[in-house]
Design an enzyme around this catalytic site. Structure first.
Site, PDB file in Angstrom:
ATOM      1  CG  ASP A  17       0.030   0.044   2.672  1.00 29.12           C
ATOM      2  OD1 ASP A  17       0.903   0.015   2.823  1.00 29.12           O
ATOM      3  OD2 ASP A  17      -0.941  -0.355   3.780  1.00 29.12           O
ATOM      4  CD1 TRP A  47      -6.871 -24.372  -7.116  1.00 34.85           C
ATOM      5  CD2 TRP A  47      -7.229 -27.028  -6.670  1.00 34.85           C
ATOM      6  NE1 TRP A  47      -6.418 -24.798  -5.806  1.00 34.85           N
ATOM      7  CE2 TRP A  47      -6.568 -26.290  -5.733  1.00 34.85           C
ATOM      8  CE3 TRP A  47      -7.895 -28.456  -6.701  1.00 34.85           C
ATOM      9  CZ2 TRP A  47      -7.023 -27.248  -4.598  1.00 34.85           C
ATOM     10  CZ3 TRP A  47      -7.825 -28.831  -4.799  1.00 34.85           C
ATOM     11  CH2 TRP A  47      -7.581 -28.128  -4.286  1.00 34.85           C
ATOM     12  N   PRO A  60     -13.403 -25.548  -3.364  1.00 31.59           N
ATOM     13  CG  PRO A  60     -15.840 -25.143  -3.236  1.00 31.59           C
ATOM     14  CD  PRO A  60     -14.415 -26.042  -3.803  1.00 31.59           C
ATOM     15  CE  LYS A  90     -21.249 -34.787   2.367  1.00 30.71           C
ATOM     16  NZ  LYS A  90     -22.928 -34.693   2.561  1.00 30.71           N
TER      17      LYS A  90
END
Length: 149
Positions: A17, A47, A60, A90
């Site tokens: 920044d 991926w 995801p 999961k």
């Protein structure tokens, strides 16, 4: 016990920044890259080729938490140490530790789900296959009985 993968990052001027410190969203971007790097270093496909795994379309991001300890500026090299902290059916939790030498810069945790595309075209979470867990884990070294950092 999870394997640990290390992704080195050379901090560029554009990562910072106006005050010269790394702009905080870059840590999320780097942790995402470290997540992908982790799986490839465990011998799984990147991926973009994840569909070569039986029924998988990717992992995801569901949730992310980051805690900052100190700042970094351009010209410095940092490392992201990534491992899977927990497998939960999961979903799985990845831990990221960003360091500059021995200095802890920040810590992050990501919750991800392993997903496939159903016959209706919708993406749904599925149990993480045993072969994925096996590729990402290792046995503790009996001589040292230590975990990786």
């Amino acid at each position: 016990m999870s394997k640990t993968a290390i992704l080195p990052i050379d901090v560029q001027f554009g990562d910072c920044d106006p005050a010269g410190i790394v702009f905080f969203p870059n840590y999320s971007r780097w942790m995402d890259a470290a997540s992908h790097h982790f799986f490839v270093s465990c011998g799984l496909p990147p991926w973009r080729a994840i569909e070569s795994l039986p029924g998988c379309v990717g992992a995801p991001l569901l949730e992310i938490h980051t805690r900052f300890h100190t700042s970094v500026t351009y010209g410095e090299r940092i490392e992201i140490h990534t491992r899977v902290e927990e497998w939960r059916g999961k979903v799985f939790i990845q831990q990221h530790r960003v360091t500059r030498g021995d200095t802890l810069i920040c810590e992050g945790r990501e919750t991800r789900a392993l997903c496939l595309r159903g016959s209706d075209g919708r993406i749904k979470a599925v149990p993480v296959p045993d072969f994925v867990i096996a590729a990402c884990t290792q046995r503790a070294d009996a001589s040292t009985d230590k975990e990786l950092p």
